[in-house]
Write a protein that holds these residues in place. Structure first.
Motif, short mmCIF file in Angstrom:
data_model
loop_
_atom_site.label_atom_id
_atom_site.label_comp_id
_atom_site.label_asym_id
_atom_site.label_seq_id
_atom_site.Cartn_x
_atom_site.Cartn_y
_atom_site.Cartn_z
N THR A 160 0.83 -1.21 0.00
CA THR A 160 0.00 0.00 0.00
C THR A 160 0.86 1.25 0.00
O THR A 160 0.66 2.19 -0.79
CB THR A 160 -0.93 0.00 1.22
OG1 THR A 160 -1.81 -1.15 1.15
CG2 THR A 160 -1.77 1.26 1.27
N HIS A 161 1.87 1.31 0.87
CA HIS A 161 2.71 2.50 0.95
C HIS A 161 3.70 2.57 -0.21
O HIS A 161 4.16 3.66 -0.56
CB HIS A 161 3.45 2.52 2.29
CG HIS A 161 2.52 2.79 3.44
ND1 HIS A 161 1.73 1.82 4.00
CD2 HIS A 161 2.27 3.94 4.14
CE1 HIS A 161 1.02 2.34 4.99
NE2 HIS A 161 1.33 3.62 5.10
N HIS A 162 4.00 1.43 -0.81
CA HIS A 162 4.81 1.44 -2.02
C HIS A 162 4.06 2.16 -3.15
O HIS A 162 4.63 3.01 -3.85
CB HIS A 162 5.16 0.01 -2.44
CG HIS A 162 6.04 -0.07 -3.63
ND1 HIS A 162 6.29 -1.26 -4.29
CD2 HIS A 162 6.74 0.90 -4.33
CE1 HIS A 162 7.09 -1.03 -5.32
NE2 HIS A 162 7.38 0.26 -5.37
N ALA A 163 2.76 1.83 -3.31
CA ALA A 163 1.95 2.50 -4.34
C ALA A 163 1.82 3.99 -4.04
O ALA A 163 1.88 4.83 -4.95
CB ALA A 163 0.59 1.84 -4.43
N ALA A 164 1.63 4.34 -2.78
CA ALA A 164 1.52 5.76 -2.42
C ALA A 164 2.84 6.50 -2.65
O ALA A 164 2.85 7.67 -3.06
CB ALA A 164 1.09 5.88 -0.96
N PHE A 165 3.95 5.83 -2.40
CA PHE A 165 5.27 6.43 -2.61
C PHE A 165 5.51 6.68 -4.10
O PHE A 165 6.01 7.75 -4.49
CB PHE A 165 6.34 5.52 -2.02
CG PHE A 165 7.72 6.08 -2.07
CD1 PHE A 165 8.13 7.09 -1.22
CD2 PHE A 165 8.66 5.58 -2.99
CE1 PHE A 165 9.42 7.60 -1.26
CE2 PHE A 165 9.95 6.09 -3.04
CZ PHE A 165 10.34 7.11 -2.17
N ASP A 166 5.17 5.71 -4.95
CA ASP A 166 5.36 5.87 -6.39
C ASP A 166 4.46 6.95 -6.97
O ASP A 166 4.81 7.58 -7.98
CB ASP A 166 5.11 4.55 -7.11
CG ASP A 166 6.23 3.54 -6.86
OD1 ASP A 166 7.29 3.95 -6.34
OD2 ASP A 166 6.03 2.34 -7.18
N ARG A 167 3.31 7.21 -6.37
CA ARG A 167 2.38 8.23 -6.86
C ARG A 167 2.65 9.60 -6.26
O ARG A 167 1.89 10.54 -6.52
CB ARG A 167 0.94 7.80 -6.58
CG ARG A 167 0.46 6.68 -7.50
CD ARG A 167 -0.82 6.04 -7.00
NE ARG A 167 -1.33 5.06 -7.95
CZ ARG A 167 -0.82 3.86 -8.12
NH1 ARG A 167 0.23 3.47 -7.40
NH2 ARG A 167 -1.34 3.03 -9.01
N GLY A 168 3.69 9.72 -5.49
CA GLY A 168 4.07 11.01 -4.94
C GLY A 168 3.17 11.52 -3.83
O GLY A 168 3.10 12.73 -3.61
N LEU A 169 2.48 10.62 -3.12
CA LEU A 169 1.65 11.05 -2.01
C LEU A 169 2.47 11.37 -0.76
O LEU A 169 2.03 12.15 0.08
CB LEU A 169 0.59 9.98 -1.68
CG LEU A 169 -0.36 9.61 -2.83
CD1 LEU A 169 -1.37 8.58 -2.37
CD2 LEU A 169 -1.07 10.86 -3.36
N PHE A 170 3.64 10.81 -0.69
CA PHE A 170 4.57 11.15 0.39
C PHE A 170 5.98 10.86 -0.08
O PHE A 170 6.21 10.15 -1.06
CB PHE A 170 4.25 10.38 1.68
CG PHE A 170 4.69 8.94 1.66
CD1 PHE A 170 5.90 8.56 2.25
CD2 PHE A 170 3.89 7.95 1.08
CE1 PHE A 170 6.30 7.24 2.24
CE2 PHE A 170 4.29 6.64 1.06
CZ PHE A 170 5.50 6.27 1.65
N THR A 171 6.93 11.39 0.63
CA THR A 171 8.34 11.18 0.32
C THR A 171 9.15 11.40 1.58
O THR A 171 8.60 11.59 2.68
CB THR A 171 8.80 12.12 -0.80
OG1 THR A 171 10.12 11.78 -1.20
CG2 THR A 171 8.76 13.57 -0.35
N PHE A 172 10.48 11.37 1.44
CA PHE A 172 11.39 11.62 2.55
C PHE A 172 12.37 12.71 2.12
O PHE A 172 12.80 12.75 0.96
CB PHE A 172 12.17 10.36 2.94
CG PHE A 172 11.27 9.16 3.23
CD1 PHE A 172 10.69 9.02 4.48
CD2 PHE A 172 11.03 8.20 2.26
CE1 PHE A 172 9.87 7.93 4.75
CE2 PHE A 172 10.23 7.12 2.53
CZ PHE A 172 9.63 6.97 3.77
#
Length: 262
Positions: free
Chosen positions: A194-206
């Protein structure tokens, strides 16, 4: 034993012989009905009550009835005799039954298939088919995945999911654009699906200091996403000693986003 007498053809003779009482002779109207071409008639009943039915070539013609005053019998149409002999309550019910359509008459007019006549409560039907296509898959050495997950303790640092079957190897810089960094340990990290998909879609980052940055346009009603992302915006994520992605790769990634992770 007395033999049973044969019934003669004449109804008058039969009734005289069986019942032993005289029968009133046919009235003039009944006799006229009998004398018509193709017509037949019936005699009044032996008890003196009026009304044998007479028929003609076209069906029922008249019924002989007796006047209560003069005693003279008069022919009357069969339809009138039937209505007059029917009690008013029953006659009203019969008339209502003829005028009111049957409750199933409308059902008979419905289409054979209920799909042809949809209603607001009808659930739409869908079809599912198969088709052939050509897709390009990704292939990485199995030990690379095991090594990456082992460096993160087989656990997602954002959500805490520790089931290996639900963990992915996520790339900081996209796989499709940076082929030389696909197997670089500093360009990958372990995230659940789930968080992998959100990370690839730019919903969050570091950011370069490993603090979680949330996209300002991101909204959710999910308790899981609110707890793991929205409530942790700006919080430092601990990847472990020497296991986090390269700060330089994170910087280059964040420059490509359409929002500023500050």
């Amino acid at each position: 034993m007395v033999p049973t007498p044969r019934r003669p053809r004449s109804g008058v003779a039969f009734e005289r012989k069986i019942y032993g009482r005289p029968i009133r002779p046919p009235t003039r109207d009944v006799a006229l009905a009998r004398s018509r071409p193709g017509g037949t008639g019936t005699l009044p009943r032996a008890d003196g009550a009026g009304g044998g039915r007479t028929t003609g070539p076209a069906g029922p013609v008249a019924r002989a009835t007796r006047s209560r005053v003069s005693g003279v019998e008069h022919p009357r149409p069969v339809a009138q005799q039937d209505d007059a002999a029917t009690p008013p309550a029953r006659r009203n019910r019969a008339t209502l039954a003829r005028n009111v359509p049957h409750p199933l008459a409308r059902v008979r007019r419905l289409p054979d298939s209920t799909a042809d006549a949809p209603t607001p409560d009808t659930v739409p039907t869908y079809t599912a088919t198969e088709y052939e296509t050509t897709a390009t898959g990704r292939r990485v050495h199995p030990e690379f995945r095991e090594t990456v997950l082992g460096r993160y303790g087989d656990r997602c640092p954002v959500s805490g999911v520790d089931y290996v079957g639900l963990l992915d190897v996520a790339h900081v810089l996209p796989w499709s654009e940076f082929a030389d960094l696909r197997a670089d340990f500093e360009n990958v990290l372990a995230l659940d699906r789930t968080h992998h998909a959100a990370f690839d879609r730019g919903l969050f980052t570091f950011d370069s200091e490993y603090r979680l940055r949330l996209n300002p346009a991101f909204e959710t009603n999910s308790d899981v996403l609110r707890r793991t992302l929205a409530d942790r915006d700006g919080e430092e994520i601990r990847f472990g000693d020497g296991t986090g992605p390269s700060p330089e790769y994170l910087r280059r990634r964040n420059e490509r986003l359409d929002w500023s992770p500050t």
